[in-house]
Design a protein around this motif. Structure first.
Motif, short mmCIF file in Angstrom:
data_model
loop_
_atom_site.label_atom_id
_atom_site.label_comp_id
_atom_site.label_asym_id
_atom_site.label_seq_id
_atom_site.Cartn_x
_atom_site.Cartn_y
_atom_site.Cartn_z
N PHE A 381 0.85 -1.18 0.00
CA PHE A 381 0.00 0.00 0.00
C PHE A 381 0.89 1.24 0.00
O PHE A 381 1.80 1.37 0.82
N GLY A 382 0.63 2.13 -0.90
CA GLY A 382 1.52 3.25 -1.12
C GLY A 382 1.75 4.15 0.07
O GLY A 382 2.80 4.78 0.19
N ASN A 383 0.77 4.26 0.95
CA ASN A 383 0.91 5.18 2.09
C ASN A 383 0.96 4.46 3.43
O ASN A 383 0.66 5.05 4.47
N LEU A 384 1.32 3.18 3.40
CA LEU A 384 1.38 2.39 4.64
C LEU A 384 2.76 1.77 4.81
O LEU A 384 3.27 1.10 3.91
N HIS A 385 3.36 2.01 5.99
CA HIS A 385 4.64 1.41 6.34
C HIS A 385 4.53 0.70 7.68
O HIS A 385 3.65 1.01 8.49
#
Length: 441
Positions: A381-385
Motif C-alpha cells: 500500500f503506497g501510504n502504509l509502512h
C-alpha cells in the motif's frame, strides 16, 4: 498539512513519531492501552508500593539508534553507564565470580590480559566470535561456537540468551552476529553497559511523548484500531470503536503493532508466527539493594535467575527464554528465583514482598526460519509502512531494534517528497552515533 497516523505507541511507534515531528510533520499517535510505551514502560506496583519496569533492559554503547533518540528528546542523562566498562558474572554452581573488562579502544588488547578475561579462557578462544560474522544462512548460534568450551558456558551462552530470548541451539547466528558486529567488534566503548536510572518510562516514554506533543503532535490513548479501509492500494480510513478517521490523499500511516495484531489487520502479511516468553521478578527489600561488588547489574550462570539489577531498595531479576516456566504460579516462581537472589546477595531470612511479571509474547521466536519471515517496512500500500522490533531490521527484537524500525519507517516517508524532507546526508547523520561514548556517557 500532511499528517502521519501512527498506530501503536511502543518504542517503534514513538521513535517514528519523534523522528517525523522533528522533521516538521503533523503526527497523530493511536495507542490501544491507557499508557504509551508498550513493553518498554514503568508502572507503580501496589504490592511493592514502588515504581518498577515491566521488564529489565541492558543497553550497550553501540546502540546508536537508542542514543540518537535520547539525544533528540534530551534524555541521554537519564541513563547510567558502567565505568569502567565491565560485565560482572557469578557462577551459582561453583560460587566463582569474575568480571569481563573490555578496553575502551577498538584494538581488543584486553583479550591478552588474563584478569580481564573469563577465568579458564585464552585469547584464542575469543576469535570464535568471527564465525558469527561469516555464518551461513540458516545457522544457529550453537552451530558456530564451541558449546563445550568454558567461554561458551560463561559468556556467549548467557549473552546469546539475553539478546535472542531463545536457546542458542535454536537462535539465529545472523542476528547474534549483528549484535557482535555493532558492539564487541567496535571496541569497548560500544560494549559499555547502560541502564535506565529511574525507569524505562522516565528515560524513553515520557520524554518521547512530551517531545511529540511540544512539536504539535497528538497522542491518543485507549484507541484500538479495528480495521484498515483500503482503496486503490492506499489506506483511506482507520476504523476505531465508534469512530472513523479519514486518511487524506497526502497522508501516511505507520503500523507499529505486534506481529499478530498487524497480521489481523493485513491478512496475508508475512510475519513471524511464534513467540518466546520472558519473566521478570521484583523484590522490595528492607534495606538498600546492593549487588556484589556494588555493581549496577550482575549476570548469573548455573541457576534460574540470569540477570540481576538493583535500584533503591528493589532487586529485579530477568529470566529469558522462559517458556519452560511461564505456566508456573507467581508464588512458586517468586520463591524459586528468590533462592538465587538470596544466595547471590547474602540475604538471609524469609522472602520479601515480590512481584512477578510474565511477558508470554515478549519477542518473536528468533530462529533462522522465523527471522526469514520478517517483513520490510514498505508494504504493497503506497501510504502504509510497518514498524516494530519484529520487522526486518537485521537486529534481534530489542529496544535498539524497535527504535531502528521506527526510524526506518519515518525516513522512508520523509524521502517520499514532503517539503519538510531533510537531505539524505542529514538523515544519515541523525542515525549515526555522533558521540564518543567513552567521553560523554
Amino acid at each position: 498539512m500532511r499528517t502521519v497516523h501512527i498506530v501503536g505507541a511502543g518504542m517503534a511507534g514513538l521513535a517514528a513519531a519523534v523522528r517525523l515531528a522533528d522533521a516538521g510533520r503533523r503526527v497523530v499517535v493511536y495507542e490501544s492501552a491507557g499508557q504509551a510505551g508498550g513493553r518498554c514502560r514503568s508502572l507503580h506496583d501496589a504490592v511493592l508500593d514502588r515504581p518498577i519496569d515491566n521488564g529489565n533492559h541492558l543497553l550497550l554503547g553501540g546502540n546508536t539508534d537508542v542514543f540518537g533518540l535520547l539525544d533528540r528528546i534530551g534524555a541521554r542523562d537519564r541513563l547510567i553507564g558502567a565505568d569502567p566498562v565491565a560485565f560482572p558474572f557469578m557462577d551459582l554452581s561453583t560460587g566463582e565470580s569474575w568480571t569481563l573488562r573490555p578496553n575502551l579502544g577498538p584494538v581488543p588488547w584486553w583479550m591478552l590480559v588474563p584478569s580481564r578475561r573469563v577465568p579458564g579462557t585464552g585469547w584464542r578462544d575469543y576469535l570464535g566470535l568471527l564465525k558469527l560474522l561469516r555464518t551461513r544462512p540458516g545457522a544457529t548460534v550453537a552451530e558456530c561456537l564451541d558449546t563445550r568450551s568454558v567461554l561458551y558456558k560463561r559468556l556467549w551462552e548467557p549473552l546469546a540468551v539475553a539478546a535472542l530470548n531463545i536457546d542458542p541451539a535454536l537462535g539465529s547466528a545472523r542476528l547474534m552476529g549483528a549484535v557482535v558486529a555493532e558492539t564487541f567488534m567496535k571496541g569497548g566503548a560500544a560494549c559499555r553497559p547502560f541502564i535506565a536510572a529511574r525507569g524505562l518510562s522516565d528515560t524513553f516514554v515520557d520524554p518521547s511523548v512530551r517531545f511529540v506533543e511540544e512539536h504539535g503532535g497528538t497522542i491518543r490513548l485507549k484507541a484500538r484500531l479495528r480495521e484498515l479501509r483500503v482503496q486503490n492500494a492506499r489506506v483511506t480510513a482507520l476504523e476505531f470503536a465508534g469512530e472513523t478517521v479519514d486518511v487524506g490523499h497526502d497522508d501516511d500511516v505507520v503500523l507499529a503493532l505486534p506481529p499478530v495484531a498487524a497480521s489481523e489487520l493485513l491478512p496475508g502479511l508475512p510475519v513471524p508466527g511464534d513467540s518466546t516468553a520472558i519473566l521478570n521478578a521484583h523484590y522490595r527489600l528492607d534495606r538498600p539493594a546492593v549487588l556484589p561488588g556494588g555493581q549496577m547489574f550482575l549476570g548469573l550462570v548455573g541457576g534460574t535467575a540470569e540477570w540481576l539489577f538493583a535500584r533503591d531498595d528493589v532487586i529485579s531479576v530477568t529470566v529469558s527464554a522462559a517458556d519452560r516456566l511461564i505456566d508456573w504460579s507467581a508464588d512458586d516462581l517468586a520463591n524459586l528465583i528468590w533462592r538465587d537472589v538470596a544466595r547471590t546477595c547474602g540475604l538471609p531470612g524469609p522472602m520479601p514482598p515480590a512481584r512477578i511479571i510474565k511477558e508470554k509474547r515478549a519477542t518473536f521466536r528468533q530462529t533462522p526460519a522465523e527471522s526469514e519471515k520478517r517483513p520490510e517496512a514498505r508494504t504493497a500500500f503506497g501510504n502504509l509502512h510497518l514498524a516494530g522490533d519484529w520487522t526486518a531490521t537485521g537486529l534481534p527484537a530489542t529496544i535498539e531494534g524497535a527504535i531502528r524500525s521506527g526510524n526506518k519507517a519515518a525516513d522512508l516517508l520523509l524521502l517520499s517528497g514532503s517539503a519538510e524532507t531533510p537531505s539524505r546526508d542529514e538523515m544519515r547523520a541523525s542515525q549515526r552515533s555522533s558521540l564518543d561514548i567513552s567521553q560523554q556517557a
